[in-house]
Design an enzyme around this catalytic site. Structure first.
Site, PDB file in Angstrom:
ATOM      1  N   PHE A   1     -11.858  -7.158  13.755  1.00  4.28           N
ATOM      2  CA  PHE A   1     -10.789  -7.642  12.895  1.00  4.28           C
ATOM      3  C   PHE A   1     -10.357  -6.534  11.914  1.00  4.28           C
ATOM      4  CE2 PHE A   1      -9.438  -9.834   8.935  1.00  4.28           C
ATOM      5  CZ  PHE A   1      -8.229 -10.316   9.432  1.00  4.28           C
ATOM      6  N   GLN A   2      -9.084  -6.262  11.861  1.00  4.58           N
ATOM      7  CA  GLN A   2      -8.486  -5.233  11.001  1.00  4.58           C
ATOM      8  C   GLN A   2      -9.089  -3.859  11.218  1.00  4.58           C
ATOM      9  OE1 GLN A   2      -8.257  -6.858   6.962  1.00  4.58           O
ATOM     10  NE2 GLN A   2      -6.286  -7.746   7.539  1.00  4.58           N
TER      11      GLN A   2
ATOM     12  N   LYS B   1     -17.619  -0.618   5.905  1.00  4.17           N
ATOM     13  CA  LYS B   1     -18.104  -1.581   4.934  1.00  4.17           C
ATOM     14  C   LYS B   1     -19.629  -1.521   4.776  1.00  4.17           C
ATOM     15  CE  LYS B   1     -17.189  -6.299   3.443  1.00  4.17           C
ATOM     16  NZ  LYS B   1     -16.576  -7.583   3.795  1.00  4.17           N
TER      17      LYS B   1
ATOM     18  N   MET C   1      24.563   8.598   1.603  1.00  2.93           N
ATOM     19  CA  MET C   1      24.379   9.892   2.259  1.00  2.93           C
ATOM     20  C   MET C   1      24.679   9.776   3.756  1.00  2.93           C
ATOM     21  SD  MET C   1      23.772  12.998   1.722  1.00  2.93           S
ATOM     22  CE  MET C   1      22.766  13.632   0.406  1.00  2.93           C
TER      23      MET C   1
ATOM     24  N   GLU D   1       0.813  -1.230   0.000  1.00  2.00           N
ATOM     25  CA  GLU D   1       0.000   0.000   0.000  1.00  2.00           C
ATOM     26  C   GLU D   1       0.842   1.273   0.000  1.00  2.00           C
ATOM     27  OE1 GLU D   1      -0.540  -2.589   1.959  1.00  2.00           O
ATOM     28  OE2 GLU D   1      -2.622  -3.228   1.746  1.00  2.00           O
TER      29      GLU D   1
HETATM   30  C1  FAD Z   1      18.826  14.338   1.177  1.00  2.00           C
HETATM   31  C2  FAD Z   1      18.117  15.624   0.886  1.00  2.00           C
HETATM   32  C3  FAD Z   1      18.835  16.765   0.635  1.00  2.00           C
HETATM   33  C4  FAD Z   1      18.197  17.948   0.285  1.00  2.00           C
HETATM   34  N1  FAD Z   1      18.955  19.033  -0.087  1.00  2.00           N
HETATM   35  C5  FAD Z   1      18.339  20.096  -0.630  1.00  2.00           C
HETATM   36  C6  FAD Z   1      19.082  21.163  -1.218  1.00  2.00           C
HETATM   37  O1  FAD Z   1      20.317  21.156  -1.261  1.00  2.00           O
HETATM   38  N2  FAD Z   1      18.406  22.188  -1.781  1.00  2.00           N
HETATM   39  C7  FAD Z   1      17.034  22.219  -1.792  1.00  2.00           C
HETATM   40  O2  FAD Z   1      16.469  23.150  -2.337  1.00  2.00           O
HETATM   41  N3  FAD Z   1      16.305  21.264  -1.212  1.00  2.00           N
HETATM   42  C8  FAD Z   1      16.913  20.185  -0.657  1.00  2.00           C
HETATM   43  N4  FAD Z   1      16.152  19.177  -0.142  1.00  2.00           N
HETATM   44  C9  FAD Z   1      14.691  19.327  -0.130  1.00  2.00           C
HETATM   45  C10 FAD Z   1      14.226  20.089   1.093  1.00  2.00           C
HETATM   46  O3  FAD Z   1      14.206  19.218   2.206  1.00  2.00           O
HETATM   47  C11 FAD Z   1      12.802  20.665   0.892  1.00  2.00           C
HETATM   48  O4  FAD Z   1      11.916  19.651   0.524  1.00  2.00           O
HETATM   49  C12 FAD Z   1      12.757  21.714  -0.198  1.00  2.00           C
HETATM   50  O5  FAD Z   1      13.846  22.599  -0.104  1.00  2.00           O
HETATM   51  C13 FAD Z   1      11.454  22.492  -0.084  1.00  2.00           C
HETATM   52  O6  FAD Z   1      11.186  23.109  -1.284  1.00  2.00           O
HETATM   53  P1  FAD Z   1      10.280  24.422  -1.380  1.00  2.00           P
HETATM   54  O7  FAD Z   1      10.788  25.471  -0.458  1.00  2.00           O
HETATM   55  O8  FAD Z   1      10.184  24.738  -2.814  1.00  2.00           O
HETATM   56  O9  FAD Z   1       8.895  24.015  -0.727  1.00  2.00           O
HETATM   57  P2  FAD Z   1       7.714  23.020  -1.056  1.00  2.00           P
HETATM   58  O10 FAD Z   1       7.768  21.935  -0.047  1.00  2.00           O
HETATM   59  O11 FAD Z   1       7.596  22.649  -2.471  1.00  2.00           O
HETATM   60  O12 FAD Z   1       6.520  23.961  -0.612  1.00  2.00           O
HETATM   61  C14 FAD Z   1       5.921  24.829  -1.504  1.00  2.00           C
HETATM   62  C15 FAD Z   1       5.623  26.179  -0.867  1.00  2.00           C
HETATM   63  O13 FAD Z   1       4.835  26.890  -1.819  1.00  2.00           O
HETATM   64  C16 FAD Z   1       3.562  27.179  -1.296  1.00  2.00           C
HETATM   65  N5  FAD Z   1       2.563  26.969  -2.345  1.00  2.00           N
HETATM   66  C17 FAD Z   1       1.987  25.816  -2.737  1.00  2.00           C
HETATM   67  N6  FAD Z   1       1.120  26.036  -3.737  1.00  2.00           N
HETATM   68  C18 FAD Z   1       1.148  27.363  -3.982  1.00  2.00           C
HETATM   69  C19 FAD Z   1       0.470  28.206  -4.911  1.00  2.00           C
HETATM   70  N7  FAD Z   1      -0.409  27.730  -5.795  1.00  2.00           N
HETATM   71  N8  FAD Z   1       0.744  29.519  -4.885  1.00  2.00           N
HETATM   72  C20 FAD Z   1       1.630  30.025  -3.960  1.00  2.00           C
HETATM   73  N9  FAD Z   1       2.295  29.275  -3.089  1.00  2.00           N
HETATM   74  C21 FAD Z   1       2.067  27.962  -3.093  1.00  2.00           C
HETATM   75  C22 FAD Z   1       3.369  26.271  -0.115  1.00  2.00           C
HETATM   76  O14 FAD Z   1       2.487  26.859   0.812  1.00  2.00           O
HETATM   77  C23 FAD Z   1       4.794  26.098   0.401  1.00  2.00           C
HETATM   78  O15 FAD Z   1       5.136  27.141   1.272  1.00  2.00           O
HETATM   79  C24 FAD Z   1      16.789  17.996   0.250  1.00  2.00           C
HETATM   80  C25 FAD Z   1      16.055  16.859   0.557  1.00  2.00           C
HETATM   81  C26 FAD Z   1      16.693  15.674   0.846  1.00  2.00           C
HETATM   82  C27 FAD Z   1      15.872  14.460   1.125  1.00  2.00           C
HETATM   83  C1  TPP Z   2      12.777   5.527   4.964  1.00  2.00           C
HETATM   84  C2  TPP Z   2      14.061   6.173   5.266  1.00  2.00           C
HETATM   85  N1  TPP Z   2      14.895   5.625   6.187  1.00  2.00           N
HETATM   86  C3  TPP Z   2      16.089   6.219   6.454  1.00  2.00           C
HETATM   87  C4  TPP Z   2      16.465   7.367   5.816  1.00  2.00           C
HETATM   88  C5  TPP Z   2      17.814   8.026   6.128  1.00  2.00           C
HETATM   89  N2  TPP Z   2      18.661   8.026   4.936  1.00  2.00           N
HETATM   90  C6  TPP Z   2      18.788   9.101   4.123  1.00  2.00           C
HETATM   91  S1  TPP Z   2      19.757   8.829   2.803  1.00  2.00           S
HETATM   92  C7  TPP Z   2      20.069   7.250   3.286  1.00  2.00           C
HETATM   93  C8  TPP Z   2      20.972   6.341   2.478  1.00  2.00           C
HETATM   94  C9  TPP Z   2      20.443   6.085   1.136  1.00  2.00           C
HETATM   95  O1  TPP Z   2      21.255   5.124   0.518  1.00  2.00           O
HETATM   96  P1  TPP Z   2      21.086   4.812  -1.037  1.00  2.00           P
HETATM   97  O2  TPP Z   2      19.656   4.652  -1.372  1.00  2.00           O
HETATM   98  O3  TPP Z   2      21.957   3.674  -1.382  1.00  2.00           O
HETATM   99  O4  TPP Z   2      21.567   6.128  -1.742  1.00  2.00           O
HETATM  100  P2  TPP Z   2      22.996   6.849  -1.789  1.00  2.00           P
HETATM  101  O5  TPP Z   2      23.023   7.860  -0.709  1.00  2.00           O
HETATM  102  O6  TPP Z   2      24.042   5.796  -1.585  1.00  2.00           O
HETATM  103  O7  TPP Z   2      23.050   7.469  -3.139  1.00  2.00           O
HETATM  104  C10 TPP Z   2      19.411   6.962   4.484  1.00  2.00           C
HETATM  105  C11 TPP Z   2      19.492   5.682   5.200  1.00  2.00           C
HETATM  106  C12 TPP Z   2      15.548   7.914   4.894  1.00  2.00           C
HETATM  107  N3  TPP Z   2      15.801   9.066   4.251  1.00  2.00           N
HETATM  108  N4  TPP Z   2      14.382   7.289   4.622  1.00  2.00           N
END
Ligand code: FAD
Ligand code: TPP
Lengths: 190, 589
Positions: free
Chosen positions: B120-121, B170, B487, B58
């Site tokens: 159940f469930q 249901k 990472m 799911e």
């Molecule tokens: C491993 C990892 C590393 C990351 N590193 C980076 C990085 O280096 N740089 C980076 O940028 N991000 C990075 N991120 C992502 C980061 O965590 C955030 O998800 C991201 O920066 C959020 O993007 P955003 O500010 O565009 O917001 P979003 O989450 O896309 O939010 C959108 C915003 O716009 C508003 N909005 C929505 N619809 C409308 C509309 N119609 N009109 C006006 N406003 C609206 C919402 O209210 C909200 O405030 C990383 C994520 C991971 C998992």
């Molecule tokens: C469900 C979940 N568990 C744990 C993490 C923490 N986490 C972030 S990146 C990462 C490693 C990811 O490894 P891989 O998919 O091999 O990608 P790589 O960084 O090696 O490119 C982990 C464990 C997460 N982001 N999501």
């Protein structure tokens, strides 16, 4: 955290303490929240406060318009102005919330709370309790030869004060409703 | 028969579910059956307007719905059973909430008369999902079911989009009631779209005076729809201001556009972060000042005036105080902003902005993404650069998992259009990418859909190979296999004294054999010399492919702004990392 020697309350390192960066003095605000009276709406509001770490000092809720399915909550909360703004904005996002009114910010308001106090005693203490209740305009809503139940309405401070006075006189039990509030004047806020 | 009578019809709850979806224009749903949704599955069996895709878990149904939604701009739909079906959907719901993705999840529930009896469930699905949905409903009367479903679509797609859930006992599915057609009851939920004219005028004046302006755009531009991206491009072209974007906003402005600085943030480009730090006017359009962007709050763009266009009042002033808040929808506000700015003569301080561009060109010259492919081992940056070159001309959609590979994909792949980039940003959900790619491929059957994955993330939802093969979805699983939780390993190297606690992938499957076991194609490549041919083989193969790309095991993802540091304290390569992160930075993960 302690191993990293980060001062408690430091904001420059943690993503979770950000709101303190704009820190100023905490304020007490009374919010009125008009909601659609549907199942779960109270849980949504309370979940917001607990999930985001906001304070609730008191909360009351009751239906105010049966045919219009409207309920009104009154929440007394505490936080810096920035946190109060966030609380209002976050409440405003909840789909069944129709309106959020900051009664503290929007000018003078009346706030009332109701308290029930069970005081048990004999002799002088009993007489003194009844005398003080009279001064506080509390009503006696139940009495036995050894006890009274007083009903008192007023601001939370007044009820606090009454509780302090009753404590040495045999206070047994307290029930308080929490604050209900309305703005002063003719204008309706919703 | 009067019109009214023709529109309101008697039917069972299960029929209402199907009819409501049909009325909402839904053609594809993702789901998994179980006892509490059998009446709905029975209706699905007896019709052919709506295609049901049987996932293998799911969680994958929800991520597939997310991929479908993000790549089309239309809401995605998932259908799961009560109890474990619903709890398995929780990660996907939270993911969609964090990234503002409009999806509708329908869950079965035990009959109303058994609710609360530990049947159940049985699970308290609305209770469990209240904090991870935009809104949810438990429908206890069949008469209210269709109106609730229509309202759910409205709530999911209006204002700031997000996931909604409808829990359907249901007995409500079996009982007969009156169908309420779409649009017959106006919703009370009507977020404001138009921005305040005075605030827009203030922004126009700030734009006229700005010497070092920058547009900082985000996922909100994508959420707002294609008109928002068009208007953004017009605005950038007309003003000549530089533009950067968050991870979530990639493609709204084309990566090939002249004014593009690249992504900003923790792993963003040097020029983008430096421009953010030094600018005098920051125009945030639909981004939320995430901590991956701001770094150290008190050192974030210290000298700039800040404007913020956002549809959600709680995003404004949440993290960063702004000077010009504009509450409204991006497309609506940009249209008014462009008109207002043009009406006053379309003025900018051209000389100052030209000098600003000179400065930016100096930063660009650092060429922060430069790398060299030498030696016999494929570097992940090289693999993605080649993937970019070889797939660029295709009708291409990219999904990712979470980790280093996700950041490299954001850095080395270019997006020229919105809705072409599906990634889990806010929650960072490993296991998102593969099911998302399935949702994307269903929405775009003829497109080239690639999931850039790490081997660890990919394993989290690998059961979906069954789905891909069953529905002949030619999704390409491009796994950058470093045999590491890369990472995590990088952070351990930089922050935890190179103590690699549980951050490697032990006992990995043979991905080629795994593909074959599912009846798909597997390709392995470990040699830079043969990489191009291998990628071409993947692209031209008509079915699903697992591409096991063996890459360097201890590569770090740079640039990087260490946690707790300011934008101008960015690390550019391994040589400069020693001792760069204070212990304090370790707290903010
Ligand atoms: C491993 C990892 C590393 C990351 N590193 C980076 C990085 O280096 N740089 C980076 O940028 N991000 C990075 N991120 C992502 C980061 O965590 C955030 O998800 C991201 O920066 C959020 O993007 P955003 O500010 O565009 O917001 P979003 O989450 O896309 O939010 C959108 C915003 O716009 C508003 N909005 C929505 N619809 C409308 C509309 N119609 N009109 C006006 N406003 C609206 C919402 O209210 C909200 O405030 C990383 C994520 C991971 C998992
Ligand atoms: C469900 C979940 N568990 C744990 C993490 C923490 N986490 C972030 S990146 C990462 C490693 C990811 O490894 P891989 O998919 O091999 O990608 P790589 O960084 O090696 O490119 C982990 C464990 C997460 N982001 N999501």
């Amino acid at each position: 955290m302690s191993a990293l020697k980060i001062k408690k309350g430091s904001t420059s390192h943690s993503a979770y303490n950000l709101r303190d960066t704009h820190s100023s003095v905490e304020e007490r605000h009374t919010l009125a929240i008009v909601v659609e009276n549907e199942p779960g709406v109270l849980a949504r509001v309370i979940g917001l406060f607990s999930g985001r770490g906001y304070n609730i000092e008191s909360l009351t809720v009751a239906e105010i318009d049966h045919s219009g399915h409207r309920s009104r909550m009154t929440i007394v909360t505490r936080g810096t102005p920035h946190v109060i703004d966030q609380i209002e904005a976050q409440l405003g996002r909840i789909v069944p919330v129709h309106e959020v009114i900051d009664l503290t910010a929007e000018g003078p308001a009346v706030e009332r709370e109701l308290g029930l106090f069970k005081v048990a005693g004999k002799g002088d203490a009993r007489v003194e309790a009844l005398r003080l209740a009279d001064i506080f305009r509390a009503n006696v809503v139940d009495s036995t030869l050894e006890s009274f139940v007083f009903e008192i309405t007023g601001t939370s401070e007044k009820i606090d004060a009454f509780a302090e006075l009753m404590r040495p006189l045999g206070l047994r039990e307290v029930a308080r409703t929490g604050v209900a509030a309305l703005s002063r004047g003719a204008a309706a806020k919703h | 028969m009067t019109r009214k009578m023709a529109e309101t019809r008697e039917m069972t709850g299960a029929q209402m579910v199907v009819q409501s979806l049909r009325d909402q224009g839904v053609t594809t749903i993702f789901g998994y059956p179980g006892g509490a949704v059998l009446p709905i599955y029975d209706e699905i069996f007896q019709q052919s307007d709506i295609q049901h895709i049987l996932v293998r878990h799911e969680q994958a149904a929800v991520h597939a719905a997310e991929g479908y939604a993000r790549s089309t701009g239309r809401p995605g739909v998932a259908l799961v059973t009560s109890g474990p079906g619903a709890t398995n959907a929780v990660t996907g719901l939270t993911d969609a909430l964090m990234d503002s993705i409009p999806i509708i999840v329908l869950t079965g529930q035990v009959p109303t008369f058994m609710i609360g009896s530990d049947a159940f469930q049985e699970a308290d699905t609305v209770g469990i999902t209240r904090p991870c949905t935009k809104h949810n409903w438990l429908v206890k009367e069949t008469d209210k079911l269709s109106a609730t479903i229509h309202e759910a679509f409205h709530v999911a797609t209006s204002g700031r989009p997000g996931p909604v859930l409808i829990d359907i006992p249901k007995d409500v599915q079996f009982a007969t009631g009156t169908y309420t057609p779409k649009g017959s009851r106006p919703s009370l939920y009507q977020p404001r779209l138009k921005g305040d004219a005075e605030a827009i005028a203030a922004l126009v004046k700030a734009m006229e005076k700005a010497k070092k302006p920058v547009f900082y755009t985000g996922g909100g531009v994508i959420n707002s729809g294609p008109a928002a991206s068009r208007l953004l491009r017009d605005l950038v072209a007309a003003t000549g201001f530089p533009i950067t974007s968050t991870l979530m906003g990639l493609g709204a402005y084309p990566a090939s556009g002249e004014n593009w600085l690249g992504m900003l943030g923790m792993h963003g480009l040097y020029e983008a972060n430096m421009a953010m730090h030094d600018c005098d006017l920051m125009i945030n359009i639909g981004a939320r000042f995430d901590d991956r962007i701001t770094g150290r709050i008190d050192a974030f763009s210290p000298r700039s005036k800040k404007a913020h266009i956002d549809i959600d009042a709680s995003s404004i002033n949440k993290v960063i105080r702004v000077d010009i808040p504009i509450l409204g929808d991006v497309a609506h506000v940009l249209e008014d902003l462009l008109a207002a700015w043009t009406a006053r003569g379309g003025v900018t301080d051209r000389e100052a902005v030209a000098r600003w561009w000179d400065q930016i060109r100096d930063w660009r010259a650092i060429d922060c993404l430069r790398f060299e492919q030498s030696g016999p081992v494929i570097r992940p940056q090289y693999a993605l650069s080649r993937l970019e070159v070889l797939t660029k001309a295709h009708d291409r959609y990219i999904c990712t998992e979470v980790g280093q590979h996700q950041m490299w994909a954001a850095q080395y792949l270019g997006f020229d259009a919105p809705n072409r980039w599906m990634t889990s940003g806010g929650l960072g959900t490993m296991g998102y990418g593969f099911p998302a790619s399935i949702g994307v491929q269903l929405a775009h059957p003829d497109a080239l859909v690639i999931n850039v994955a790490g081997e660890a993330s990919w394993l989290m939802n690998m059961q979906e190979m069954g789905t891909a093969v069953q529905y002949r979805l030619p999704v390409k699983q491009f796994i950058l296999n470093n045999e590491r939780l890369g990472m995590v390993r990088q952070w351990q190297e930089l922050l935890h004294g190179e103590r690699y606690s549980h951050s490697w992938s032990e006992s990995l499957p043979d991905f080629v054999k795994l593909a074959e076991a599912f009846g798909a194609k597997g390709i392995r490549c470990s040699d830079p010399e043969t990489l191009d041919d291998a990628i071409m083989e993947m692209i031209t193969h008509p079915g699903p492919v697992i591409f096991d790309c063996l890459v360097a095991k201890h590569e770090n993802c740079f640039p990087m702004i260490p946690s707790g540091k300011a934008h101008n304290e960015m690390l550019l390569g391994e040589a400069s990392t020693k001792g760069a992160i204070g212990a304090g930075g370790a707290v903010m993960v």
